[in-house]
Design an enzyme around this catalytic site. Structure first.
Site, PDB file in Angstrom:
ATOM      1  N   TYR A 130       5.011  24.902  10.037  1.00  0.00           N
ATOM      2  CA  TYR A 130       3.929  24.783   9.062  1.00  0.00           C
ATOM      3  C   TYR A 130       4.167  23.551   8.195  1.00  0.00           C
ATOM      4  O   TYR A 130       5.243  23.394   7.619  1.00  0.00           O
ATOM      5  CB  TYR A 130       3.863  26.039   8.198  1.00  0.00           C
ATOM      6  CG  TYR A 130       2.958  25.924   6.980  1.00  0.00           C
ATOM      7  CD1 TYR A 130       1.646  25.467   7.097  1.00  0.00           C
ATOM      8  CD2 TYR A 130       3.418  26.283   5.715  1.00  0.00           C
ATOM      9  CE1 TYR A 130       0.822  25.369   5.981  1.00  0.00           C
ATOM     10  CE2 TYR A 130       2.600  26.185   4.602  1.00  0.00           C
ATOM     11  CZ  TYR A 130       1.303  25.734   4.740  1.00  0.00           C
ATOM     12  OH  TYR A 130       0.498  25.627   3.636  1.00  0.00           O
ATOM     13  N   SER A 131       3.173  22.673   8.103  1.00  0.00           N
ATOM     14  CA  SER A 131       3.211  21.504   7.230  1.00  0.00           C
ATOM     15  C   SER A 131       4.435  20.646   7.578  1.00  0.00           C
ATOM     16  O   SER A 131       4.551  20.171   8.699  1.00  0.00           O
ATOM     17  CB  SER A 131       3.196  21.952   5.770  1.00  0.00           C
ATOM     18  OG  SER A 131       2.865  20.908   4.897  1.00  0.00           O
ATOM     19  N   GLU A 132       5.378  20.442   6.660  1.00  0.00           N
ATOM     20  CA  GLU A 132       6.564  19.653   7.006  1.00  0.00           C
ATOM     21  C   GLU A 132       7.301  20.264   8.197  1.00  0.00           C
ATOM     22  O   GLU A 132       7.831  19.539   9.051  1.00  0.00           O
ATOM     23  CB  GLU A 132       7.519  19.559   5.819  1.00  0.00           C
ATOM     24  CG  GLU A 132       8.731  18.669   6.119  1.00  0.00           C
ATOM     25  CD  GLU A 132       9.860  18.807   5.111  1.00  0.00           C
ATOM     26  OE1 GLU A 132      10.200  17.801   4.476  1.00  0.00           O
ATOM     27  OE2 GLU A 132      10.398  19.937   4.976  1.00  0.00           O
ATOM     28  N   PHE A 163       0.903  24.413  12.427  1.00  0.00           N
ATOM     29  CA  PHE A 163      -0.038  24.716  11.361  1.00  0.00           C
ATOM     30  C   PHE A 163      -0.048  23.550  10.368  1.00  0.00           C
ATOM     31  O   PHE A 163       0.968  23.270   9.720  1.00  0.00           O
ATOM     32  CB  PHE A 163       0.375  25.985  10.602  1.00  0.00           C
ATOM     33  CG  PHE A 163       0.202  27.263  11.359  1.00  0.00           C
ATOM     34  CD1 PHE A 163      -0.984  27.981  11.270  1.00  0.00           C
ATOM     35  CD2 PHE A 163       1.227  27.762  12.145  1.00  0.00           C
ATOM     36  CE1 PHE A 163      -1.140  29.182  11.952  1.00  0.00           C
ATOM     37  CE2 PHE A 163       1.074  28.967  12.836  1.00  0.00           C
ATOM     38  CZ  PHE A 163      -0.110  29.671  12.735  1.00  0.00           C
TER      39      PHE A 163
END
Length: 250
Positions: A130-132, A163
């Site tokens: 997710y993200s990073e 994500f």
């Protein structure tokens, strides 16, 4: 299929497990998947003004500037003024164009950290970020591909779920991989969960463009820089991921 799960910056394994719980429960319901959530290796402090957004400590991240001179050199400090350009790749170039600190040291540490976990607790057939965590997952996949090319050691990961991620870093040059200037590509099956209202959606699309197009699924939950939780959306997404897993295992 066993998935290694990587949280976003300033998150933790426990927080990500709560965020991802609806999808986890959906995929556990028929035994499709199992999950291992891990903290990122670097302790962190959220940018000023974002403390409430990330909840209570502890905070971790995978990638941090090699030289912590000022917060302005940290790319995550620039998310308040995320650029808008004609293409996803142009947007990411504009974001990274000047004054961003090198992150070679922490990127190398993150790659080795994940290799160590996989050696001790694997095999893992899938990875979720997710993200990073999605950026690091993509970077790790490229590192697995590089190791295979150099040593012949087969990669463990057969598929990935991203994500709201940004493009990976090239594990050789540590430059961001952008599809209009690099031949480097993630070559396994991938599923890209984006939100059309995400202010950083250009990053997600640049990540999608850095993956093998014939093996890349895309799923828009229609919201922002968040993880979907609605029952109907989760059921639909679960089926998309199951299809990807089946294709990846064929």
């Amino acid at each position: 299929m066993k998935f290694l799960c990587l949280p976003g910056a300033y998150g933790s394994a426990d927080k990500f497990q709560v965020q991802l719980a609806p999808l986890v429960n959906e995929l556990l319901s028929d035994g499709s998947a199992s999950f291992r959530f891990v903290d990122a290796p670097c302790e962190a402090v959220p940018p000023e003004g974002f403390e409430d957004f990330f909840g209570k400590p502890p905070y971790y991240r995978f990638i941090e500037p090699d030289e912590k001179e000022t917060q302005d050199t940290d790319v995550l400090s620039r998310i308040r003024d995320f650029p808008e350009c004609d293409t996803p790749e142009d947007t990411m170039r504009e974001l990274m164009k000047e004054g961003v600190a090198s992150s070679v040291l922490s990127t190398n540490r993150a790659i080795q950290y994940l290799f160590d976990i996989m050696d001790k607790e694997g095999p893992f057939e899938g990875i979720i970020g997710y993200s990073e965590g999605a950026t690091v997952a993509g970077t790790f996949l490229l590192a697995e591909q590089k190791r295979f090319e150099e040593t012949g050691r087969e990669p463990q990961i057969k598929c990935a779920v991203f994500f709201a991620g940004w493009p990976p870093l090239d594990p050789t040059t540590f430059a961001m991989v952008l599809s209009d200037e690099s031949d480097v590509m993630i070559n396994i099956h991938t599923c890209h969960i984006i939100g059309s209202l995400d202010p950083y959606v250009a990053g997600s699309m640049a990540l999608y463009n850095a993956c093998e197009p014939d093996r890349a699924y895309i799923f828009d939950h229609g919201k922002g820089h968040t993880l979907p939780r609605e029952k109907g959306v989760i059921k639909e997404l679960g089926d998309v991921i199951r299809n990807m897993m089946e294709d990846a295992s064929a």
